[in-house]
Design a protein around this motif. Structure first.
Motif, PDB file in Angstrom:
ATOM      1  N   GLU A  37     119.760 -11.901 -86.390  1.00 55.53           N
ATOM      2  CA  GLU A  37     120.039 -10.642 -87.060  1.00 55.53           C
ATOM      3  C   GLU A  37     119.840 -10.644 -88.423  1.00 55.53           C
ATOM      4  N   SER A  38     120.309 -11.929 -89.147  1.00 54.50           N
ATOM      5  CA  SER A  38     120.304 -12.103 -90.543  1.00 54.50           C
ATOM      6  C   SER A  38     119.049 -12.449 -90.934  1.00 54.50           C
ATOM      7  N   THR A  70     113.328 -12.191 -84.689  1.00 53.19           N
ATOM      8  CA  THR A  70     113.941 -11.158 -84.800  1.00 53.19           C
ATOM      9  C   THR A  70     114.095  -9.950 -83.485  1.00 53.19           C
ATOM     10  N   ALA A 122     117.842 -15.542 -91.020  1.00 51.71           N
ATOM     11  CA  ALA A 122     118.199 -17.022 -91.172  1.00 51.71           C
ATOM     12  C   ALA A 122     117.125 -17.573 -90.033  1.00 51.71           C
ATOM     13  N   PRO A 168     125.523 -14.733 -86.915  1.00 54.20           N
ATOM     14  CA  PRO A 168     124.004 -13.785 -86.507  1.00 54.20           C
ATOM     15  C   PRO A 168     122.997 -14.235 -86.966  1.00 54.20           C
TER      16      PRO A 168
END
Length: 342
Positions: free
Chosen positions: A205-206, A286, A208, A202
């Motif tokens: 979502e993370s 995001t 990164a 992810p």
């Protein structure tokens, strides 16, 4: 001014001074001064507004009583007196209502106190994230800049620089959306990881993906200052250090990095300020689902909550931190504004 006049002549020197003054005052100093001034006041109810409301209620009650008296009046003189008093009361009520509803400018620091614990945490996370982006960009760009400036032959160095510059002919939003598709669950990167039995990861979502997209978006602002400084480094110093038995990390620590301090300062300052003030990259990467960055809070204060004074206070807070970062980098790297300007 004398040097300018000798170099360019009086008319051109005056034009340069006027243009420079317009740029500094009109495009740098004035907007910041307006933002700071806006953050230091807010529109509030006038002093004594509660007492004015009580007085208005009393006058309306008096109008109701006069309406009853008018219905029971039995002479023209009495009717005329009641009508005159009602007209005077209506005028008085209109004046008091205007006074009660007209806000007054109050100078205060309360706009900065609106940030609250949650927004302060977002502010701190944004600054830490911007520092991380700056550190990652430096770690990525320093070897590239050194290789282009000193290791590669001129023709190959020109091709590498061209390869770095060409993607920037595409709009930034398109490049960010491209990275979103690459790092998505069904994107090419996760597809390759899936072939290796890994994932799906992810990235978006993370968070990164935000760092990847930011480093990519602002890589030139780190590479070019480093390259411009490293290009002036005399290779004889590096060869002499090698002849004396210095290892590669010692050469970079004792020779290359001290020489590159102005470029490091410029690259870190520009990357940090762009990252800390970025709005589109965190929001797109995001997809608006992750906690916002501080720039998004500033936008929301201005355009969604219509709290321009609070938004100005948020923006000034970010400006203060960015300004402090500039002086911190100058202090840590021991460079002056003259060195940065070169």
């Amino acid at each position: 001014m004398t040097r300018l006049r000798r170099s360019f002549g009086a008319p051109l020197a005056m034009l340069l001074v006027v243009l420079a003054g317009t740029w500094i005052l009109g495009l740098i100093a004035a907007p910041q001064a307006i933002m700071i001034e806006r953050s230091l006041w807010k529109m509030e109810r006038p002093a004594g507004a509660a007492e004015i409301s009580v007085e208005i209620d009393r006058l309306y009650n008096r109008l109701d009583v006069l309406a009853l008296d008018r219905a029971a009046a039995d002479s023209p003189g009495r009717l005329a007196a009641i009508d005159a008093e009602r007209a005077a009361l209506s005028a008085r009520i209109a004046k008091l209502e205007e006074q009660e509803s007209t806000p007054v400018r109050t100078w205060t620091l309360s706009n900065y106190a609106q940030m609250g614990r949650a927004h302060l945490w977002i502010f701190a996370k944004t600054i830490l994230a911007a520092l991380s982006v700056t550190a990652i960009a430096f770690a990525v760009c320093y070897p590239i800049a050194f290789a282009i400036a000193k290791l590669e032959p001129p023709r190959r160095a020109a091709l590498i620089m061209l390869a770095l510059v060409i993607p920037y002919a595409i709009n930034e939003l398109l490049r960010v959306f491209a990275w979103q598709m690459i790092l998505n669950y069904g994107g090419p990167l996760n597809a390759l990881l899936g072939l290796a039995g890994i994932g799906p990861v992810p990235f978006l979502e993370s968070g990164a993906g935000v760092f990847v997209a930011m480093v990519y978006a602002y890589i030139l602002f780190m590479v070019f200052p480093l390259y411009n400084v490293l290009e002036t480094l005399d290779m004889n110093q590096i060869e002499a250090a090698r002849d004396l038995g210095a290892k590669s990390w010692q050469i970079h620590r004792r020779i290359v990095l001290p020489h590159a301090r102005p470029g490091i300062a410029v690259g870190c300052i520009m990357t940090f300020m762009l990252s800390a003030g970025s709005y589109s990259v965190p929001y797109i990467m995001t997809r608006g689902t992750a906690p916002p960055w501080f720039a998004q809070l500033v936008y929301n204060r201005f355009f969604q909550a219509s709290e321009w004074n609070t938004g100005a206070a948020y923006a000034v807070s970010l400006l203060a931190v960015c300004t402090g970062f500039v002086f911190l980098m100058m202090r840590l790297l021991k460079v002056r504004l003259r060195d940065i300007a070169k």
